[in-house]
Design an enzyme around this catalytic site. Structure first.
Site, short mmCIF file in Angstrom:
data_model
loop_
_atom_site.label_atom_id
_atom_site.label_comp_id
_atom_site.label_asym_id
_atom_site.label_seq_id
_atom_site.Cartn_x
_atom_site.Cartn_y
_atom_site.Cartn_z
N LYS A 85 30.44 30.21 62.28
CA LYS A 85 31.69 29.59 61.86
C LYS A 85 32.79 30.65 61.87
O LYS A 85 32.75 31.61 61.10
CB LYS A 85 31.53 28.99 60.46
CG LYS A 85 32.72 28.17 59.98
CD LYS A 85 32.39 27.52 58.63
CE LYS A 85 33.51 26.60 58.17
NZ LYS A 85 33.17 25.92 56.90
N ASP A 97 32.70 17.19 49.71
CA ASP A 97 32.94 16.64 51.06
C ASP A 97 31.65 16.17 51.72
O ASP A 97 31.38 16.48 52.88
CB ASP A 97 33.63 17.69 51.93
CG ASP A 97 34.30 17.06 53.16
OD1 ASP A 97 34.55 15.83 53.15
OD2 ASP A 97 34.56 17.79 54.14
N GLY A 157 38.14 22.31 63.29
CA GLY A 157 38.99 21.66 62.30
C GLY A 157 40.10 22.58 61.89
O GLY A 157 40.37 23.59 62.55
N THR A 158 40.75 22.24 60.79
CA THR A 158 41.87 23.07 60.33
C THR A 158 41.39 24.45 59.90
O THR A 158 42.16 25.41 59.93
CB THR A 158 42.57 22.39 59.14
OG1 THR A 158 41.61 22.12 58.12
CG2 THR A 158 43.22 21.08 59.57
N PHE A 159 40.12 24.56 59.49
CA PHE A 159 39.57 25.83 59.02
C PHE A 159 39.32 26.81 60.15
O PHE A 159 39.32 28.02 59.96
CB PHE A 159 38.24 25.58 58.29
CG PHE A 159 37.19 24.99 59.20
CD1 PHE A 159 36.33 25.81 59.92
CD2 PHE A 159 37.05 23.62 59.33
CE1 PHE A 159 35.37 25.28 60.75
CE2 PHE A 159 36.10 23.08 60.16
CZ PHE A 159 35.25 23.90 60.88
N LYS A 178 36.67 27.14 63.93
CA LYS A 178 35.72 26.57 64.88
C LYS A 178 34.29 26.98 64.53
O LYS A 178 34.06 28.04 63.94
CB LYS A 178 36.05 27.03 66.30
CG LYS A 178 37.34 26.43 66.86
CD LYS A 178 37.59 26.92 68.28
CE LYS A 178 38.78 26.17 68.91
NZ LYS A 178 40.05 26.45 68.22
N VAL A 179 33.34 26.12 64.94
CA VAL A 179 31.92 26.43 64.80
C VAL A 179 31.34 26.57 66.20
O VAL A 179 31.47 25.65 67.02
CB VAL A 179 31.17 25.34 64.00
CG1 VAL A 179 29.69 25.71 63.88
CG2 VAL A 179 31.79 25.16 62.62
#
Length: 737
Positions: free
Chosen positions: A343, A440, A322-324, A326-327
């Site tokens: 993460k 969330d 995502g924007t944060f 990768k996992v």
């Protein structure tokens, strides 16, 4: 070990029962009456014996292999009261007042007292089930509650529990309102009975005692923005271990130390010459190619990449992004079990700061729940590698969202929905007592601990009706989990309630109305998100499949069956006018302009100045055809499993609802017609299970966040006292594949 079921009768003595003859001249026909009474008694006892046998066989077959909590390998084996069983009269619920299998009417001779409300007004048949539980679940009363002389809970100024309505148009439930009569206690999964006790917690501001909060006051919500300074101050205190790249020397330190002095000099000299001649050593070159970062600060995924101190982690798969960042699914060469989730945060200051907040929240959770009993993902460790903050956690199964996408029937059994709901609400109750708001909650952020399941082949007609993607992913089968235990993940958007509140949070489909309307938000937003998730588990798809505010608000009103309360719309205008708190940048253009300032009502469908409707036909269909008032909407879905007779109206009490359903069932039995093969499976216990489920959803979907039910009150809701017999019960810890 199969469940033991005891069936007995509860007998009461009555002063005026005519079950003995009197002597005297007035009783000339006493012998005839005695003979008839004995005949009727024998006939009745025979019918009752047959009923007991059928009920015993029915329940035993359903429970035999379903709830064996004493298996040694059962992860949910009770830790407390492990060898105790209890008689589950507490969970009793109402049955039909006229059992279908008994046609004999037993008359009460004391007719003149029939209208009197008495504890001994009838002879009830009680089915008592021995059922193990994992924890005790005491009733936790709000501070404003008390118990009156009639053992009823009296609550003042507690909107979460509801009060009796003064109008006949709307029926609002209250706990313990209905007298329990002929009763049967159906099984529940152990996860549905998890308890929660308020404890003393350790939180970052050194406050040890967190007072369980009932709700947020209007002033708090109206002016709530949080403190940026507190967020930055907290993040400055975060200390990260720097994980260095592998040494340019090919030998590990222990091996170098064991070399003779002369050989050590040669080894160093050789490595230095190689390093200077090539610009880098082979190890350094390998490290550089192993863990690349793109121009936007994202780690570039590559299988078998090696990173961490001493090459500790080996990348094996990409779990999410995502924007944060990768996992990653990685092999941990230091500890067992070897597989972990890592993460990797983007190497950008903005996301590094957000990761530090997430790290503080995860550390707070770990400090207060080191065993993970509250279903939150626990942090193993964290480190900084090449400007990427890395968070290491245990590796679990897929998310609920992914499981639903790969399932031929995306809907979950009712028993599983209840178990997941209990875990979610209990976990959020724990977080809220720590002063943490998740913000969330959605199926993508709820992981399944164990994906083992029972696969049932679907009928060809059903398979053909599936989309190509679902048909291929499910292989034409319905999957039912053996154990619906979950973990809540992704605290990247979570905040401490006293820290900075961004104006917009949550994924659109699970966003609470106070966020859309630009009002202040706090703990209640998590409750709304959970309600959206629970509906999704029932219907198999998102409740709000929309992407813009006007359509979202129109759907909210349709699903709740009522317009937005004028007082919260008035607050929206007031807050916008006086520029209070944080507001979304597009609030005026996408929200406020769609409300009439005089009537404070939403203007939908949208019209231009000439009065022409400008809302698209596609949008109109999505709002008017794809959804309905929540009780009606869910009833339509449940009819697929229980037949057309199931219909729930949340404006009517449960007895009135059941009376209407029973009339439909009686008419169908008389006419020998049935639109579904499962219609006759609907019984009162099943109806009550779903009725109280919808009642809980109604309280969770309250528009006004100050009146929305809290997590703690939701745990005490009547629905969690009810069981159901379904595929989820039958497959629980089933050893068959």
């Amino acid at each position: 070990m199969s469940q033991n079921i005891q069936i007995g009768t509860r007998k009461r003595s009555r002063a005026n029962m005519n079950n003995s003859t009197t002597t005297g001249p007035a009783n000339n026909t006493s012998s005839n009456k005695t003979f008839l009474d004995n005949f009727e008694e024998t006939r009745t006892n025979k019918l009752l014996d047959e009923m007991f046998a059928r009920q015993n066989s029915f329940l035993t077959d359903n429970l035999r292999n379903s709830l064996d909590l004493n298996q040694a390998d059962n992860p949910l084996r009770p830790r407390q009261h492990q060898h105790q069983l209890f008689l589950d009269n507490e969970n009793a619920i109402e049955l039909d007042e006229e059992p279908r299998i008994i046609n004999t009417t037993i008359n009460n001779s004391n007719n003149h007292n029939s209208s009197r409300v008495d504890e001994d007004a009838d002879d009830d048949i009680i089915f008592i089930k021995e059922q193990p539980i994992q924890f005790s679940s005491p009733l936790i009363l709000p501070s404003s509650s008390s118990i009156n002389n009639n053992n009823n809970i009296v609550t003042s100024n507690n909107p979460g529990c509801g009060t009796a309505a003064t109008s006949n148009s709307t029926y609002i439930t209250t706990p313990k309102k209905f007298k329990k009569q002929r009763t049967i206690s159906l099984p529940q999964l152990p996860l549905s009975k998890l308890s929660y006790q308020s404890n003393y917690f350790n939180v970052p501001d050194q406050t040890n005692a967190i007072v369980p909060r009932v709700t947020q006051t209007e002033n708090e919500l109206l002016h709530l923005t949080g403190s940026c300074a507190k967020t930055l101050e907290g993040n400055k205190a975060v200390n990260l271990t720097i994980a260095h790249s592998t040494s340019p020397f090919s030998n590990p330190p222990a091996q170098i130390a064991s070399l003779p002095q002369s050989n050590l000099k040669k080894q160093i000299g050789s490595s230095l010459r190689k390093f200077t001649s090539n610009g880098s050593s082979e190890s350094a070159s390998s490290n550089k190619s192993n863990f690349k970062t793109d121009k936007d600060g994202h780690y570039v995924y590559q299988e078998n990449d090696i990173f961490g101190s001493g090459g500790r982690f080996v990348v094996k798969d990409l779990l999410g992004q995502g924007t944060f960042g990768k996992v990653l699914k990685c092999i941990d060469n230091k500890y067992e079990p070897n597989y972990v989730a890592v993460k990797v945060i983007r190497a950008v200051d903005r996301y590094r700061e957000a990761a530090k907040t997430e790290l503080r929240i995860l550390q707070t959770i770990l400090n207060n729940d080191p065993q993970g009993q509250f279903q939150c993902l626990l942090l193993r460790e964290c480190f900084d590698y090449k400007n990427h903050i890395c968070l290491v956690t245990d590796l679990y199964g897929r998310s609920i969202y992914d499981f639903m996408c790969s399932n031929g029937i995306a809907r979950f059994p009712g028993s599983h929905i209840q178990a997941i709901a209990r875990q979610l609400i209990r976990s959020v109750c724990f977080l809220h007592d720590l002063g943490i708001i998740h913000t969330d909650l959605k199926p993508e952020n709820i992981l399944i601990c164990d994906e083992t399941h029972i696969a049932q082949k679907l009928p060809l007609k059903t398979v053909q009706s599936l989309s190509k993607r679902r048909r291929e992913a499910s292989k034409g089968k319905r999957k039912i989990l053996k154990n619906p235990e979950i973990k809540i993940i992704d605290f990247g958007s979570a905040i401490f309630h006293y820290e900075y509140h961004p104006p917009v949070i949550s994924t659109r489909h699970y966003r609470a109305p106070e966020i859309v309307l630009g009002l202040g938000w706090s703990f209640p937003c998590d409750i709304w998100s959970i309600a959206c998730v629970l509906v999704e588990l029932v219907i198999g798809e998102s409740l709000y499949p929309i992407h813009e505010n006007l359509e979202h608000m129109a759907m909210m009103q349709r699903i709740n069956g009522t317009p937005f309360p004028t007082d919260i719309i008035d607050k929206m205008f007031y807050k916008s006018k006086h520029k209070l708190g944080n507001s979304p940048s597009d609030l005026n253009s996408t929200v406020i302009k769609h409300f009439d300032r005089k009537t404070l009502s939403l203007q939908w469908p949208e019209k231009n100045k000439r009065g022409d409707t400008i809302t698209t036909e596609k949008s109109m269909k999505r709002v008017l055809q794809s959804c309905d008032r929540l009780d009606i909407y869910i009833s339509k879905v449940l009819k697929q499993d229980y037949g057309d007779s199931l219909s729930i109206n949340w404006n009517l009490p449960p007895e009135k609802n059941w009376s209407l359903i029973n009339s439909k069932l009686a008419w169908k039995r008389q006419t020998h017609s049935s639109s579904s093969s499962t219609t006759d499976e609907l019984d009162k216990e099943t109806f009550l299970f779903w009725y109280w489920f919808i009642d809980l959803l109604r309280k969770m979907f309250e528009f006004d966040p100050t009146k929305r039910i809290t997590a703690k009150d939701a745990l005490d809701h009547e629905w969690f006292n009810l069981g159901i017999l379904d595929d989820g019960i039958a497959t629980y810890n089933n050893t068959q594949g």
